[in-house]
Structures are given as structure tokens and as C-alpha cells.
Design an enzyme around this catalytic site. Structure first.
Site, short mmCIF file in Angstrom:
data_model
loop_
_atom_site.label_atom_id
_atom_site.label_comp_id
_atom_site.label_asym_id
_atom_site.label_seq_id
_atom_site.Cartn_x
_atom_site.Cartn_y
_atom_site.Cartn_z
N GLU A 387 60.47 -6.71 19.98
CA GLU A 387 61.68 -7.48 19.61
C GLU A 387 62.57 -7.54 20.85
O GLU A 387 62.88 -6.51 21.45
CB GLU A 387 62.39 -6.75 18.47
CG GLU A 387 63.78 -7.25 18.18
CD GLU A 387 64.52 -6.39 17.14
OE1 GLU A 387 63.86 -5.77 16.28
OE2 GLU A 387 65.76 -6.32 17.24
N HIS A 470 62.37 2.13 11.42
CA HIS A 470 61.42 1.67 10.39
C HIS A 470 60.57 2.82 9.84
O HIS A 470 59.34 2.81 9.96
CB HIS A 470 60.44 0.64 10.98
CG HIS A 470 61.07 -0.54 11.65
ND1 HIS A 470 60.40 -1.31 12.58
CD2 HIS A 470 62.30 -1.09 11.52
CE1 HIS A 470 61.19 -2.29 12.99
NE2 HIS A 470 62.36 -2.17 12.38
N ASN A 508 58.50 -5.72 12.22
CA ASN A 508 59.63 -5.22 11.44
C ASN A 508 59.29 -5.37 9.95
O ASN A 508 58.74 -6.39 9.53
CB ASN A 508 60.88 -6.03 11.77
CG ASN A 508 61.05 -6.22 13.27
OD1 ASN A 508 60.12 -6.64 13.95
ND2 ASN A 508 62.20 -5.92 13.79
P1 FAE Z 1 66.41 0.98 1.91
O1 FAE Z 1 66.76 -0.41 2.31
O2 FAE Z 1 66.58 2.07 2.90
O3 FAE Z 1 67.28 1.31 0.60
C1 FAE Z 1 67.31 2.57 0.01
C2 FAE Z 1 68.65 2.74 -0.71
O4 FAE Z 1 68.59 3.90 -1.53
C3 FAE Z 1 69.83 2.93 0.23
O5 FAE Z 1 70.86 2.02 -0.11
C4 FAE Z 1 70.25 4.38 0.01
O6 FAE Z 1 71.65 4.60 0.16
C5 FAE Z 1 69.81 4.61 -1.44
N1 FAE Z 1 69.55 6.03 -1.73
C6 FAE Z 1 68.81 6.89 -1.01
N2 FAE Z 1 68.77 8.11 -1.58
C7 FAE Z 1 69.53 8.01 -2.73
C8 FAE Z 1 69.90 8.93 -3.73
N3 FAE Z 1 69.48 10.21 -3.70
N4 FAE Z 1 70.71 8.51 -4.72
C9 FAE Z 1 71.14 7.22 -4.76
N5 FAE Z 1 70.83 6.30 -3.82
C10 FAE Z 1 70.02 6.69 -2.81
O7 FAE Z 1 64.93 1.09 1.37
N6 FAE Z 1 63.65 -4.27 9.27
C11 FAE Z 1 63.25 -5.55 9.46
O8 FAE Z 1 62.28 -6.01 8.84
N7 FAE Z 1 63.91 -6.36 10.36
C12 FAE Z 1 64.95 -5.90 11.12
O9 FAE Z 1 65.52 -6.65 11.91
C13 FAE Z 1 65.36 -4.55 10.95
N8 FAE Z 1 66.36 -4.02 11.69
C14 FAE Z 1 66.82 -2.76 11.42
C15 FAE Z 1 67.94 -2.28 12.10
C16 FAE Z 1 68.49 -1.04 11.75
C17 FAE Z 1 69.68 -0.52 12.49
C18 FAE Z 1 67.90 -0.27 10.71
C19 FAE Z 1 68.48 1.05 10.31
C20 FAE Z 1 66.79 -0.74 10.05
C21 FAE Z 1 66.24 -1.97 10.38
N9 FAE Z 1 65.13 -2.49 9.71
C22 FAE Z 1 64.70 -3.77 9.96
C23 FAE Z 1 64.42 -1.68 8.69
C24 FAE Z 1 64.76 -2.11 7.24
O10 FAE Z 1 66.14 -2.23 7.06
C25 FAE Z 1 64.16 -1.06 6.30
O11 FAE Z 1 62.76 -1.01 6.52
C26 FAE Z 1 64.42 -1.39 4.84
O12 FAE Z 1 65.80 -1.44 4.57
C27 FAE Z 1 63.77 -0.37 3.92
O13 FAE Z 1 63.85 -0.86 2.60
P2 FAE Z 1 63.67 0.10 1.35
O14 FAE Z 1 63.71 -0.72 0.12
O15 FAE Z 1 62.49 0.96 1.59
#
Ligand code: FAE
Length: 530
Positions: A387, A470, A508
Site C-alpha cells: 500500500e 490486520h 487489506n
Molecule cells: P473490528 O472491526 O475490529 O470490530 C470489533 C469490534 O468489537 C470493535 O468495535 C470493538 O470495540 C468491539 N469489541 C471488542 N471486544 C469487545 C468486548 N469485550 N465487548 C464489547 N465490544 C467489544 O472487527 N483494512 C482494510 O481492509 N483496509 C484498510 O485500509 C485498513 N486500514 C487499517 C488502518 C488501521 C489504522 C487499522 C487499525 C486497521 C486497518 N484495517 C484495514 C483493518 C480493518 O479495519 C480490520 O481488519 C477490521 O476492522 C476487522 O473487522 P472485524 O469485524 O474483525
């Protein structure tokens, strides 16, 4: 009202046992500290509960609500839209900049002190790796760079040999991209917009070095960005907003899946509800031990919710922590696959200095939204995807930043240390050595063709093996679950998030997480919810 509340009578039951178990563990982990608000008198009954409002949780919410099924979505972070709080830009970090930290937690230059607040960006620090996560209604979509990349079909098939790739590429990936609002910037805009000089230079230099560049879709609305550029609307991507959240332009999940789910009238979102642990009841229902927290992270209320059906979507690290901790506290049944096949999706950060120095650097003003990639996946010796990342610091430091995505050579694994109440991650330099070799090869090739040096002052002498955006795996589809995310040994527990992907997907990951969530929910709703 969809919910039924009743006073718990008779014996204390499993849920109370769980409460005692959780409360009696001393330590610093937020989920296990001593209670301040006592034992709740009631257990609240809910039909279906989803834990976590990221990609997996949002897909699950929409598809269940569409079928008329009432859903309660528990999210430990803030509902930013409802709160009236604003997201802060990278150069002046405010409330949104970090989850309950007293200093910023960006990948570098953390010079800014903060007041403890339930911010949108969190970081988990392990010995050899730091993992960044999103917190709040919308999960990672609030803080990520929005790159919406569909993986290569051959690699998807290699990672998921038992899934029907034809169906995924004909149906689930297009569906995910459409619902997420993936779109591509116009070439005319990118050419004329000086905020994309970093990308233009990045692509030109990569091509000069013999690499293939690709345009990458994003969920940031590029029509909005064009208006920003013309100063017709408030700026966000062009005002340095991204990893602490975007106030405009980005189609985060609260604007897409969750908005649609909310419109059904069947969705209840409970923000600042942190699930501490889960207990399985004799009738195969689940009782959740929950702390309601304030924006300083303090427990203000303690709640127990019982549900017949539980969707676990707390993200790779959140879902692993809940399962492993619940197993330690309440003998929650788990099989040997939980915690296995974890990976960093091959994330490796690196950068170059003295880029384009004599022809104007990479630009003082940079859009925070990436649009370009370098596709070097076909190379047998050094396969990687890159990226071309912005460095929106408000000044031209003639530096290019790259987030590399590599293959994995070996998996890590995750377990739970009951003594410290923390996750333990078996992951070290032996897992990332080949990624470093790829980074060396990439930087050398780029510098040879274009000049420039490795960014010695960034990361560890220019190599960020310990930076992970990731995290994937640990509750792998078809291993720890059946083919549709039903957790082994359970009848009513569905895992739907990044933990289903075994450690790597080659790009990603959120488009893949969304597509897999669509696939799982389609099947389990048909078979288990009607
Ligand atoms: P996620 O989106 O992490 O959601 C989990 C949710 O569960 C969160 O809101 C937590 O607060 C909540 N949670 C956790 N534990 C608890 C609990 N005990 N009780 C209640 N709530 C809870 O999960 N991916 C891309 O494809 N493209 C990008 O450009 C990209 N850039 C990124 C940049 C950054 C800075 C970061 C941090 C990540 C990036 N990612 C990117 C990765 C992507 O955001 C990540 O893979 C997904 O958000 C994961 O999705 P999930 O549904 O697994």
C-alpha cells in the site's frame, strides 16, 4: 418491547457464578478488576446478541434484522455519531485519538499527551508486535484507511480450499463491495489534485524500478473528496483525518450496514457495553457478564444478559480474548483449534527518505486516503503487495511510506494467561524474518532506480516488523468452527469476524471479512433462525 426482563430467583445460577469468578480475580485487566457497582439483581433476556460492531457484527446485524429478528448489538466503544464528539486530525489529537491512554499511540511520533477517554483507536502491545484496533460503533471502519481490496482469486482458493470461490467472486465479494460503498477515484482528479503527489511519486518510482502499480478502491467517497478539494464542503481526508476517525467522507459501517440495519427498527445498539466474559448455561443459552463504562473507562453499572443465540464479532483479538478468558473463568467449552493459525496478514511497515528531493518531494499536504498499490505477488522469491501510504504531517519531508502485505511462512498462536489476565501471543522475529527480506529487496530496488535511502529514523531503523493493522485468525473457519462459523462444540454460538481467516489473505482484509460474514450469515439464518 422486544426484551423481557425478570428478577432472578432461587439459586444464584451460572451467571452469578460467572460474576463471582470474574470479580474475584485480582489484576489490572479491565474485564476482571474488582466490581464497583455490585451484583445486578436482574438478568436481562435478549433473543439474539451480537458482540462487536465491526465488519462481521454489522453484516450479522443487517441480515438478521432484515429477517425481522430483533438484535441487540453490544459495543464497548462509543457511538460517535450519537455522542456529539468530533474525530480529531492526526496533527492535533483529541478525545478520539486513543482508547483510555494518556499519550498518543500512532505508529510513530507519539509526542502528544492525552486525557484518558474512550477514543476510537486502540493498541495492544505484545513483546514482538503492536496491534492497532478500532473501538466504537463501526469498529475498525472508524479508524482504517478505507482501502477496499478484493483478494486475488488464486490466493483466496489457496487459503480457503473448501469454499466455493466461483460463488464468492460472482456474488459475495461484489455484494460486500456494493454494501460497503467501495468506489475508485477518477484519474483526472488524482492527476490534478496536489494532495496526491505522494501517490503519483510513489507510482512513478515503483514503475521506474520495474514494479507493477495498481489503482485501489476505497470506501471514502471520492465525489465528496472532489468537493472538499474545491472547498465546497468541510474537509476531512484533505484535513489530516483518518486513524483518529473521519468526520466526513468516509463510508464507515455506521453509515452503511448499521444504518440499514437500524432502519428496520429491529436493531438495538448498546454502546459502552464491555462484555467481560461469557458462560454457557445448561440449556445451551449464554449469559454475558457486562460492564457499562463511562468515557473515562470506569464501570458505572454491571449487567447480566442472557441470550439464546450469540454472535461473536469482537474482532480477531476481542473474540479470542473473550473465548479464552471465559474458558479460564467459567470452563467455557472450547476445542484445541481456538488460538491456532493466527497471523499478522504479513504486515510490515517501511519507508524511504530523500524521495524526489530535487523535484519537490512527496508533497506538504497529503490526502489521508490511499489510492495506490504495488502488486508484486507473482514473484516466487519475493512475493508482496504494497500500500502506498500517505504521511499527512503538514510538511514535505520527502518521505514515502509503505505498508507491505506478505505471505506467512508460519502461523503464530494465541493463549490466555490467567495469572496476568492477558492474552499471550506466540509471535516473534522468526515469523517476520522473510518479510524483512522482502522489505530489504523492495527498498534496495526502489533506491537503486530512484535514489533515496531507507527511513532510518522511522520504526526500527526503517523496518516495522512489529506494526500490525490486520490481525487475523485464531478461530479459523472450518477448523475451530464448521463451514459457516458455528463454533465447535456449541449449538448457538456463531463467530463472524476476522478471526475466521487463517492469518493471511494477501491484501487489506475488510472486504474479505465482509464477504465471509455475508456467506456465513446467509447460511446460518436459513438453517438456524427460521
Ligand atoms: P473490528 O472491526 O475490529 O470490530 C470489533 C469490534 O468489537 C470493535 O468495535 C470493538 O470495540 C468491539 N469489541 C471488542 N471486544 C469487545 C468486548 N469485550 N465487548 C464489547 N465490544 C467489544 O472487527 N483494512 C482494510 O481492509 N483496509 C484498510 O485500509 C485498513 N486500514 C487499517 C488502518 C488501521 C489504522 C487499522 C487499525 C486497521 C486497518 N484495517 C484495514 C483493518 C480493518 O479495519 C480490520 O481488519 C477490521 O476492522 C476487522 O473487522 P472485524 O469485524 O474483525
Amino acid at each position: 418491547m422486544d426484551r423481557k426482563e425478570f428478577i432472578q430467583t432461587g439459586s444464584m445460577g451460572l451467571a452469578a457464578l460467572l460474576f463471582l469468578g470474574a470479580g474475584s480475580v485480582s489484576g489490572k485487566a479491565p474485564g476482571t478488576r474488582r466490581r464497583t457497582s455490585g451484583s445486578p439483581a436482574v438478568i436481562i433476556e435478549k433473543e439474539v446478541v451480537i458482540i462487536g460492531s465491526g465488519y462481521g457484527g454489522s453484516v450479522a446485524a443487517l441480515r438478521l434484522c432484515e429477517k425481522g429478528i430483533p438484535v441487540t448489538l453490544l459495543e464497548m466503544g462509543l457511538d460517535w455519531e450519537k455522542s456529539g464528539e468530533k474525530f480529531s486530525p492526526m496533527i492535533s489529537p483529541g478525545h478520539s485519538a486513543a482508547w483510555l491512554k494518556t499519550r498518543t499511540i500512532a505508529p510513530f511520533l507519539n509526542l502528544f499527551p492525552l486525557k484518558k477517554f474512550t477514543g476510537a483507536l486502540d493498541r495492544l502491545d505484545f513483546e514482538h508486535i503492536k496491534i492497532w484496533l478500532g473501538r466504537g460503533v463501526g469498529g475498525g471502519s472508524l479508524v482504517n484507511g478505507g482501502m477496499a481490496v478484493t483478494p486475488k482469486k488464486e490466493y483466496f482458493q489457496e487459503i480457503f480450499p473448501s469454499l466455493d470461490a466461483e460463488k464468492f467472486y460472482a456474488h459475495y465479494f461484489p455484494l460486500a463491495n456494493q454494501e460497503l460503498g467501495a468506489n475508485t477515484a477518477s484519474e483526472d482528479f488524482l492527476k490534478s489534485c496536489d494532495f496526491y503527489k505522494f501517490n503519483k511519486v510513489g507510482e512513478q518510482e515503483a514503475e521506474k524500478a520495474g514494479f507493477k502499480t495498481v489503482r485501489v478502491p476505497n470506501v471514502y467517497d471520492f465525489k465528496y473528496m472532489e468537493q472538499e478539494y474545491r472547498n465546497e464542503v468541510p474537509r476531512s481526508a484533505l484535513a489530516g483525518e483518518v486513524i483518529y476517525g473521519n468526520n466526513h467522507g468516509k463510508l464507515s459501517l455506521d453509515k452503511t450496514y448499521l444504518k440499514k440495519a437500524g432502519a428496520t427498527g429491529k436493531l438495538e445498539i448498546l454502546e459502552l457495553h464491555r462484555v467481560n466474559s461469557v458462560a454457557q448455561n445448561p440449556d445451551k443459552s449464554y449469559t454475558l457478564d457486562i460492564s457499562i463504562i463511562n468515557t473515562a473507562g470506569e464501570e458505572v453499572e454491571h449487567k447480566l444478559i442472557r441470550t439464546k443465540k450469540l454472535v461473536l464479532s469482537a474482532g480477531t483479538m476481542g473474540s479470542l480474548e473473550l473465548l479464552l478468558k471465559s474458558n479460564a473463568l467459567t470452563q467455557f467449552p472450547l476445542d484445541k483449534h481456538i488460538g491456532q493459525q493466527w497471523g499478522n496478514n504479513g504486515n510490515f511497515m517501511t519507508g524511504r527518505n530523500f524521495v524526489n528531493t530535487f523535484s519537490g518531494g512527496t508533497g506538504a499536504q497529503q490526502s489521508t486516503i490511499p489510492v495506490g498499490g504495488i502488486d508484486h505477488w507473482h514473484d516466487k522469491k519475493h512475493p508482496f503487495f504494497v500500500e502506498i501510504a500517505p504521511l499527512p504531517m503538514g510538511m514535505d519531508v520527502a518521505t514515502s511510506l509503505y505498508l507491505m502485505v506478505n505471505k506467512l511462512k508460519k502461523y503464530g498462536d494465541v493463549s490466555y494467561n490467567a495469572q496476568t489476565s492477558k492474552l499471550r501471543l506466540n509471535w516473534n522475529e522468526s515469523h517476520t524474518a522473510h518479510m524483512k527480506d522482502n522489505a530489504k529487496y523492495f527498498l534496495r530496488t526502489m533506491n537503486k532506480a530512484n535514489g533515496g535511502t531507507r527511513s532510518h529514523l522511522l520504526f526500527h531503523n526503517g523496518f516495522g516488523a512489529d506494526i500490525c493493522y490486520h490481525p487475523l485468525g485464531g478461530i479459523v473457519l472450518g477448523k475451530a468452527t464448521d463451514q459457516f462459523g458455528r463454533l465447535n462444540g456449541h449449538q448457538n454460538l456463531y463467530v463472524v469476524d476476522g478471526s475466521l481467516i487463517p492469518g493471511t489473505i494477501g491484501v487489506n482484509p475488510f472486504v474479505t471479512i465482509t464477504a465471509i460474514a455475508e456467506y456465513c450469515m446467509e447460511h446460518v439464518i436459513k438453517e438456524d433462525f427460521s
